[in-house]
Design an enzyme around this catalytic site. Structure first.
Site, PDB file in Angstrom:
ATOM      1  N   LYS A  71      -3.545   3.606  18.404  1.00 25.08           N
ATOM      2  CA  LYS A  71      -3.107   4.869  17.808  1.00 25.08           C
ATOM      3  C   LYS A  71      -3.749   6.035  18.555  1.00 25.08           C
ATOM      4  O   LYS A  71      -4.923   5.983  18.896  1.00 25.08           O
ATOM      5  CB  LYS A  71      -3.494   4.932  16.329  1.00 25.08           C
ATOM      6  CG  LYS A  71      -2.563   4.182  15.393  1.00 25.08           C
ATOM      7  CD  LYS A  71      -2.935   4.445  13.953  1.00 25.08           C
ATOM      8  CE  LYS A  71      -1.962   3.760  13.007  1.00 25.08           C
ATOM      9  NZ  LYS A  71      -2.306   4.013  11.586  1.00 25.08           N
ATOM     10  N   GLU A 115       1.942  -2.426  -3.630  1.00 30.11           N
ATOM     11  CA  GLU A 115       1.906  -1.703  -4.899  1.00 30.11           C
ATOM     12  C   GLU A 115       2.048  -2.629  -6.097  1.00 30.11           C
ATOM     13  O   GLU A 115       1.403  -2.417  -7.133  1.00 30.11           O
ATOM     14  CB  GLU A 115       3.005  -0.644  -4.924  1.00 30.11           C
ATOM     15  CG  GLU A 115       2.817   0.489  -3.930  1.00 30.11           C
ATOM     16  CD  GLU A 115       3.358   0.190  -2.544  1.00 30.11           C
ATOM     17  OE1 GLU A 115       3.255   1.058  -1.666  1.00 30.11           O
ATOM     18  OE2 GLU A 115       3.882  -0.938  -2.342  1.00 30.11           O
ATOM     19  N   ARG A 129       7.585   1.284  -6.672  1.00 28.78           N
ATOM     20  CA  ARG A 129       7.629  -0.073  -6.111  1.00 28.78           C
ATOM     21  C   ARG A 129       6.896  -1.083  -7.001  1.00 28.78           C
ATOM     22  O   ARG A 129       7.063  -2.287  -6.829  1.00 28.78           O
ATOM     23  CB  ARG A 129       7.018  -0.076  -4.703  1.00 28.78           C
ATOM     24  CG  ARG A 129       7.593   0.988  -3.786  1.00 28.78           C
ATOM     25  CD  ARG A 129       7.082   0.856  -2.374  1.00 28.78           C
ATOM     26  NE  ARG A 129       7.930  -0.039  -1.608  1.00 28.78           N
ATOM     27  CZ  ARG A 129       7.698  -0.389  -0.347  1.00 28.78           C
ATOM     28  NH1 ARG A 129       6.641   0.072   0.281  1.00 28.78           N
ATOM     29  NH2 ARG A 129       8.509  -1.195   0.282  1.00 28.78           N
TER      30      ARG A 129
END
Length: 631
Positions: free
Chosen positions: A283, A368, A396
């Site tokens: 990243k 979740e 979710r």
């Protein structure tokens, strides 16, 4: 400003991938440098998702170079890494409008480009979507390829593994690329790893592998051969898990090495059946501040493209910060408090808590459903879990919220961040529905704070409550209200009159209480801070209804089934004849823009609310005149 003016000799001529595919492979290294520089320059001015996009420059080029997009389907999971893809697919100059009103979406969007084959925003959907497209290609006798690019974080979700299981079972022609940007690159790549990745993806290896299986399939040596193959590959790559799902695992390879990427993808393109390519990237690649702290540079405002420094703006504390401070204070007061987040430590304000109380902090990854049921299990055995979650992500875990928490009446506190309109992230992340989907659930306590101090009080109220509780608060800064350090609670179900007026009463929930004050002053209207969506302050509502001609409900939630609907439903049971005007979010998905722009667009700023009330009062006046004329 045209990209050519910035000195991008190759990039300025690449409007679509077909042009990219005409470049000699040796030119792609220069193109990668230009693309990376263009991204840094543009995002430093506009803000947006940054570190994750820098990490996929080479991968994006290689995918569009090897595959025939958009005929070949390319699906980006989540979409945080789709900016290079947008630049190479006809949207280079439009990138300066990213995440702005009427500009480019920050995520892939089907209505924006034919190259955005699947709209995303939430994570872990790419493999399921790609599998659906691969099945469609097979049934329509199409030879197109289907590729899903998914990050290591998104692989923590059960949905991704459900899709892998199905794809392997039906031997689908699908390529899943795991973009692993969290592992250290040193142990997993190098000359041997690059070579081995090429070998595993080659047609020779595939023929040898499948031919050997066929020859040995009817002999006593079949199981031995299978185990030997797994052992051989397991010595070099961590691919046994994905092989068990029925995928041919390839990698890990360096996701910044264009030669290796292109060779490997070309080899994979010739193979049939489920393929799994594991690449390792970094990243923030190519911008040192982002490489050093990719979390800080995940989503950025404008910054200095040389130093990486952000413009420092003094502002009031955000609701997220209010929650984070409260969590640490309550944890110090109550040792049974547990903090849970589905991979949103920074976004939900749990950094300080995770450092001060590491044994009581649980980041479950992008899972979740698991987060909610984990909290339920903890609550069963006497702990006091607090689930910090965005409104859009709680959707979710809805079944678990109903079945595992509410049905068993367990004391789990849901701290729901980003409720209402969220600005630049747009429709995929807007918290438009939580009041509607929460208030229909039995046993739920639902609260909406009007300011920072009330937020802190409601968090305490919900935490001390012996049943499921939810407090929803908006993105961004509060009102500047002084915050009391004490951990005090509110009387459940009690609203407050903030201003006494005439004729019109504004019944406001949460973030719209402040604008209700402004409108109330203009109209000399009564203003009520409702505080609680469930239970409602029914006594006060009846009193207000008896002494006013028009009730106006205000909420930053969809009107359908929201807090205003709850008031109307209650008044109906009491046969109240008072006129009620519901103001909230309309029955559409609302795209990106600043929060102020979006509130104005949907008529929830002071001007829009005033106009709607005056129109209703005018209608009521005409109706009264008509009745008098009839009489």
């Amino acid at each position: 400003m045209k990209s050519s003016e910035h000195g991008y000799p190759l990039l300025q001529h690449i409007d679509f991938p077909a042009q990219l595919r005409h470049l000699p492979e040796t030119s792609l290294f220069q193109l990668a440098d230009e693309l990376r520089n263009y991204l840094i320059t543009t995002v430093s001015e506009t803000g947006g998702h940054f570190a994750s996009n820098l990490g996929v420059i080479e991968l994006t080029i290689a995918l569009h170079y090897v595959f025939n997009t958009p005929e070949d389907r390319l699906i980006w999971d989540v979409g945080h890494q789709s900016y290079p893809h947008k630049i190479l697919t006809g949207r280079r100059e439009a990138l300066k409008s990213i995440r702005q009103k009427e500009g480019l979406s920050g995520f892939p969007k089907r209505t924006e480009s034919e190259y955005d084959t699947f709209g995303v925003g939430h994570s872990s959907t790419s493999i399921s979507a790609a599998l659906g497209m691969a099945i469609a290609a097979k049934l329509s006798h199409q030879k197109r390829k289907t590729i899903a690019v998914i990050g290591d974080g998104a692989m923590t979700a059960g949905m991704a593994f459900e899709a892998l299981n199905h794809a392997g079972d039906i031997k689908a022609n699908i390529l899943v690329i795991l973009n692993d940007n969290d592992m250290s690159i040193s142990p997993n790549v190098g000359a041997l790893k690059q070579y081995f990745g090429k070998i595993l993806s080659s047609r020779f290896y595939a023929h040898l592998r499948e031919g050997g299986k066929k020859i040995l399939s009817h002999t006593p040596f079949h199981d031995v051969a299978r185990l030997t193959e797994e052992h051989f590959k397991g010595m070099f790559v961590p691919g046994t898990l994905f092989e068990e799902f029925g995928f041919n695992y390839i990698g890990p390879i360096d996701g910044h090495n264009l030669n290796t990427l292109i060779t490997t993808l070309r080899n994979i393109k010739t193979l049939e059946g489920p393929q799994f390519l594991h690449i390792v990237t970094r990243k923030g690649k190519g911008f040192e501040p982002a490489e050093q702290d990719p979390c800080v540079y995940h989503g950025v405002s404008a910054f200095d493209k040389i130093t990486g420094k952000f413009e420092v703006k003094q502002s009031k504390p955000t609701y997220t910060q209010i929650f984070g401070d409260w969590l640490c204070d309550m944890a110090a007061a109550n040792e049974k408090l547990i903090g849970i987040t589905p991979a949103m430590r920074e976004g939900s304000g749990l950094v300080a808590f995770s450092e001060q109380y590491p044994d009581r902090y649980f980041d479950v990854g992008i899972a979740e459903q698991h987060a909610v049921t984990l909290a339920a299990g903890m609550a069963c055995d006497g702990l006091k879990p607090v689930v910090a979650i965005y409104s859009t992500f709680l959707q979710r875990g809805y079944d678990q919220l109903i079945h595992d928490v509410a049905l068993q009446n367990l004391p789990v506190l849901f701290a729901i961040d980003r409720a209402g309109l969220v600005g630049a992230d747009g429709a995929t992340h807007a918290g438009m529905f939580d009041l509607s989907y929460l208030r229909c659930i039995p046993n739920m306590l639902i609260m909406c704070p009007a300011d920072e101090n009330e937020c802190r009080q409601m968090l305490t109220t919900g935490f001390l409550h012996h049943a499921p509780a939810a407090i929803r608060y908006p993105r961004g800064s509060g009102t500047g209200k002084n915050i009391e350090k004490s951990l005090t609670s509110l009387t459940i179900g009690k609203a407050e009159i903030r201003r006494q007026g005439q004729q019109v009463a504004l019944l406001a929930f949460g973030s719209l209480v402040q604008v209700a004050h402004q409108v109330g002053e203009t109209l000399d209207a009564t203003v009520v801070n409702m505080r609680f969506v469930k239970p409602l302050d029914e006594t006060l509502i009846l009193h207000i209804a008896e002494h006013h001609n028009l009730l106006v409900t205000l909420e930053e939630n969809v009107i359908a089934g929201g807090a205003g609907s709850a008031i109307a439903e209650f008044l109906t049971t009491k046969n109240s004849q008072v006129s009620v005007l519901h103001l909230g979010l309309p029955d559409i998905f609302i795209e990106q823009g600043t929060q102020a722009e979006l509130l104005s667009e949907v008529g929830l700023d002071d001007k829009g609310i005033l106009q709607a009330i005056k129109q209703r009062l005018s209608l009521l006046s005409r109706q009264s005149t008509d009745i008098l004329n009839i009489l």
